[in-house]
Design an enzyme around this catalytic site. Sequence first.
Site, PDB file in Angstrom:
ATOM      1  N   HIS A 154      58.133  42.057  41.772  1.00  0.00           N
ATOM      2  CA  HIS A 154      57.702  40.976  40.893  1.00  0.00           C
ATOM      3  C   HIS A 154      56.315  40.502  41.343  1.00  0.00           C
ATOM      4  O   HIS A 154      55.982  40.555  42.522  1.00  0.00           O
ATOM      5  CB  HIS A 154      58.677  39.795  40.955  1.00  0.00           C
ATOM      6  CG  HIS A 154      60.006  40.074  40.337  1.00  0.00           C
ATOM      7  ND1 HIS A 154      60.157  40.263  38.982  1.00  0.00           N
ATOM      8  CD2 HIS A 154      61.242  40.184  40.885  1.00  0.00           C
ATOM      9  CE1 HIS A 154      61.435  40.481  38.720  1.00  0.00           C
ATOM     10  NE2 HIS A 154      62.112  40.445  39.849  1.00  0.00           N
ATOM     11  N   CYS A 206      62.034  45.665  38.190  1.00  0.00           N
ATOM     12  CA  CYS A 206      63.302  45.200  38.763  1.00  0.00           C
ATOM     13  C   CYS A 206      64.489  45.718  37.939  1.00  0.00           C
ATOM     14  O   CYS A 206      64.744  46.915  37.927  1.00  0.00           O
ATOM     15  CB  CYS A 206      63.293  43.684  38.886  1.00  0.00           C
ATOM     16  SG  CYS A 206      64.540  43.069  40.054  1.00  0.00           S
TER      17      CYS A 206
END
Length: 491
Positions: free
Chosen positions: A433, A331
């Site tokens: 994630h 991310c």
Amino acid sequence: MKSIMVVGTTSHAGKSLISTAICRILSRRGWRVAPFKGQNMALNAYVTANGGEIGYAQAVQAWAAGVVPWVEMNPILLKPQGDMTSQVIIRGRPVGRVNAADYYEQYFEPGWRAIEESLQHLGTEFDLVVCEGAGSPAEINLKHRDLTNMRVAKYLNAPTLLVVDIDRGGAFAHVVGTLELLEPEERQLIKGVVINKFRGQRSLLDPGIKWLEERTGIPVVGVIPYLQEIFPAEDSLDLLERKTHKAHADLQITVVRLPRIANFTDFDPLESEPTVAVKYISPKQDLGHPDAVILPGTKTTIADLILLQKTGMAEAIQNYAASGGTVLGICGGYQILGQMIADPEGIEGQAGRYQGLNLLPIRTVITGQKIARQRQVSSNFPQLGLPVNGFEIHQGRSRVEPQGDSQAFQPLFDDVNLGLVDSCQSVWGSYLHGLFDNGPWRRAWLNRLRQQRGLKSLPTGVANYREQREQMLDNIATEVENHLDLTLFLP
């Protein structure tokens, strides 16, 4: 509405763990249970099936209850962004950014409406709601604007557990002091005290319990031993102090603990691997020579990038990668590994363009529109065709820049926008994630590190981390159930 409230004398008393255990205990007894936390401040978030954000702890509690996470289980989520400001998320959707001084003036009333509506919705769908407070219910300077402790308990007329951490010392003073600072109608709702994180001989504690019950008129309904299970924490304060030594660890993986690290629960599956030692270091520490370096997610990508450059950690990671070391960015960490990050609207602070570590050929633009969604994809690397589930939470849009050598970097998944890996499989980056929750993918990635060390590969036909998490939740619930009397709290 049937409900139980769990509050604590301090932060880290064990409210989340006790609430989670109660969810699993009652679910095993046949209750349809929902967790609830009116307001949570956390950078560990989860994306629900409808694309809403809630605190990761409430997702874990939902799984403990055997139900799907809903946004109503955490109607207000505050995600700190630095400089005393937070992103405000109500009913799963970002509604603004505000500083601490203005938060309650702007969001107290709409926040309470969201809490009421969420509780009413949960009350129609579930047999019982297990509500968790935040911090302490007796913060005098904050009580008039409480959104998540005794205001919720009074609204529900909920029998309330008061949890105290005895491992830190001062437990009896914490209990008595908290009760003294509650209003009479609030104190009447406290039906039992739970002494948490107890180590030692119970008989030595009994005189103190007798005194406490006589002093307060409230029974001690549980003495919970110090549990060794790895339970997902809500903040990153303990990461640098985590015990990472494993006698039989073959691999050392270093995670750079960025100041605004987000979703560090991504690494719980790695910590559960018997042959892997995960070490968290600050950007000011020496990188060393681990088997892999991970840059995690962050709520303030640009500020953390600048810090990495100022401390020399950015250069250390670049040199490590140049020497053949394995680097993974997730991310915000993925964005940092790119060529450039632009923030034309000043979403993260001052508008501008910032040079990344230039390890991956991507350019990122920070925008006001957040992407939050669950994903199901198929892997290209380190093994073709592995199913991978996870979720995205990010405000940046990354574009892959054309390369002279079209084979130098390849899409990590069948969705080319989710990540890249270089041809040597040394530099990896992904927006996903929960990547390591996928057991076969995790093992395949670790096996590449093992091969570099000349170690035998581990079996890849392993279950996803979800099954280990289920076992952890069962273990916690069983231990708590053996030491907690819920009789006074159930209809």
